[in-house]
Design a protein around this motif. Structure first.
Motif, PDB file in Angstrom:
ATOM      1  N   VAL A  70       5.131   1.574  11.095  1.00  0.00           N
ATOM      2  CA  VAL A  70       4.087   0.703  10.556  1.00  0.00           C
ATOM      3  C   VAL A  70       3.753  -0.360  11.587  1.00  0.00           C
ATOM      4  CG1 VAL A  70       4.640   1.070   8.130  1.00  0.00           C
ATOM      5  CG2 VAL A  70       5.716  -0.805   9.338  1.00  0.00           C
ATOM      6  N   ASN A  71       2.481  -0.634  11.687  1.00  0.00           N
ATOM      7  CA  ASN A  71       1.980  -1.646  12.611  1.00  0.00           C
ATOM      8  C   ASN A  71       1.780  -2.931  11.826  1.00  0.00           C
ATOM      9  OD1 ASN A  71       0.373  -3.294  14.243  1.00  0.00           O
ATOM     10  ND2 ASN A  71      -0.595  -1.515  15.208  1.00  0.00           N
ATOM     11  N   LEU A  72       2.432  -4.006  12.236  1.00  0.00           N
ATOM     12  CA  LEU A  72       2.358  -5.256  11.479  1.00  0.00           C
ATOM     13  C   LEU A  72       1.004  -5.937  11.563  1.00  0.00           C
ATOM     14  CD1 LEU A  72       5.880  -6.831  11.912  1.00  0.00           C
ATOM     15  CD2 LEU A  72       4.932  -5.604   9.995  1.00  0.00           C
ATOM     16  N   SER A  73       0.156  -5.523  12.500  1.00  0.00           N
ATOM     17  CA  SER A  73      -1.172  -6.124  12.560  1.00  0.00           C
ATOM     18  C   SER A  73      -2.080  -5.561  11.471  1.00  0.00           C
ATOM     19  CB  SER A  73      -1.806  -5.920  13.939  1.00  0.00           C
ATOM     20  OG  SER A  73      -2.028  -4.547  14.174  1.00  0.00           O
ATOM     21  N   THR A  74      -1.712  -4.405  10.908  1.00  0.00           N
ATOM     22  CA  THR A  74      -2.538  -3.798   9.866  1.00  0.00           C
ATOM     23  C   THR A  74      -1.802  -3.644   8.533  1.00  0.00           C
ATOM     24  OG1 THR A  74      -1.889  -1.586  10.593  1.00  0.00           O
ATOM     25  CG2 THR A  74      -3.921  -2.506  11.524  1.00  0.00           C
ATOM     26  N   THR A  75      -0.503  -3.898   8.517  1.00  0.00           N
ATOM     27  CA  THR A  75       0.306  -3.676   7.323  1.00  0.00           C
ATOM     28  C   THR A  75       1.182  -4.886   7.042  1.00  0.00           C
ATOM     29  OG1 THR A  75       0.438  -1.343   7.945  1.00  0.00           O
ATOM     30  CG2 THR A  75       1.962  -2.092   6.275  1.00  0.00           C
ATOM     31  N   LYS A  76       1.318  -5.229   5.761  1.00  0.00           N
ATOM     32  CA  LYS A  76       2.228  -6.300   5.369  1.00  0.00           C
ATOM     33  C   LYS A  76       3.530  -5.680   4.889  1.00  0.00           C
ATOM     34  CE  LYS A  76      -1.150  -9.770   4.108  1.00  0.00           C
ATOM     35  NZ  LYS A  76      -1.672 -10.622   3.055  1.00  0.00           N
TER      36      LYS A  76
ATOM     37  N   GLY B 281       0.789  -1.227   0.000  1.00  0.00           N
ATOM     38  CA  GLY B 281       0.000   0.000   0.000  1.00  0.00           C
ATOM     39  C   GLY B 281       0.821   1.278   0.000  1.00  0.00           C
ATOM     40  N   LYS B 282       2.146   1.161   0.068  1.00  0.00           N
ATOM     41  CA  LYS B 282       3.010   2.349   0.048  1.00  0.00           C
ATOM     42  C   LYS B 282       3.985   2.215  -1.119  1.00  0.00           C
ATOM     43  CE  LYS B 282       2.966   3.329   4.972  1.00  0.00           C
ATOM     44  NZ  LYS B 282       3.231   4.633   5.528  1.00  0.00           N
ATOM     45  N   PRO B 283       4.086   3.258  -1.947  1.00  0.00           N
ATOM     46  CA  PRO B 283       5.010   3.179  -3.078  1.00  0.00           C
ATOM     47  C   PRO B 283       6.459   3.290  -2.627  1.00  0.00           C
ATOM     48  CG  PRO B 283       4.030   5.356  -2.949  1.00  0.00           C
ATOM     49  CD  PRO B 283       3.373   4.520  -1.881  1.00  0.00           C
ATOM     50  N   GLY B 284       7.356   2.725  -3.408  1.00  0.00           N
ATOM     51  CA  GLY B 284       8.778   2.838  -3.128  1.00  0.00           C
ATOM     52  C   GLY B 284       9.286   1.800  -2.153  1.00  0.00           C
ATOM     53  N   LEU B 285      10.493   2.042  -1.681  1.00  0.00           N
ATOM     54  CA  LEU B 285      11.158   1.145  -0.739  1.00  0.00           C
ATOM     55  C   LEU B 285      11.510   1.912   0.520  1.00  0.00           C
ATOM     56  CD1 LEU B 285      13.605  -0.656  -3.174  1.00  0.00           C
ATOM     57  CD2 LEU B 285      11.517  -1.580  -2.173  1.00  0.00           C
TER      58      LEU B 285
END
Length: 134
Positions: free
Chosen positions: A40-46, A11-15
């Motif tokens: 970033v919260n790993l429960s909501t983001t991969k 969901g986020k562009p780039g690195l």
């Protein structure tokens, strides 16, 4: 090529560069000149490290770092990501044996754009560190 701390976030562009951990998740920094930090919260983001990413192969999966090394060895410019035919031909050279039915143009575009981001970084020339033994 040292990709250990580089991550892609869904969901986020780039690195991003993984720079730390907090109670709520991981602290990331953009690779651009702004060096913007975010959590970033790993429960909501991969999130996936580039070191662990593979692409589909006909026989076995192909590591992303091997594709990057092949592009680097090729030494030429990467193709225009808007030209699907040139992109596919380029991938046949740098990732021989990739599964053309499961590696889409969008995947190839993302890999080329990631390569173009990291080729300017100092870690591009660094040796890959040995795996951490536990």
């Amino acid at each position: 090529m040292n990709l250990r701390a580089l991550v892609s976030v869904t969901g986020k562009p780039g690195l991003f560069k993984l720079i730390g951990q907090s109670k709520s998740g991981f602290i990331l920094e953009t690779l651009d000149d702004k060096k913007t930090k975010s959590t970033v919260n790993l429960s909501t983001t991969k999130m996936a490290t580039l070191e662990d990413i593979t692409i589909y192969g006909e026989e076995e999966e192909i590591r992303l770092i091997d594709v990057f090394e092949a592009i680097k060895e090729k030494g030429s410019h990467t193709p225009d990501i808007k030209n699907g035919q040139a992109l596919r031909e380029f991938f046949r050279e740098v990732a021989p044996g990739h599964d053309e039915s499961r590696v889409y143009a969008s995947d190839m575009k993302k890999i080329i754009s990631w390569y173009n981001i990291i080729k300017e970084l100092p870690l591009f020339e660094e040796e890959t560190p040995e795996p951490i033994q536990q």
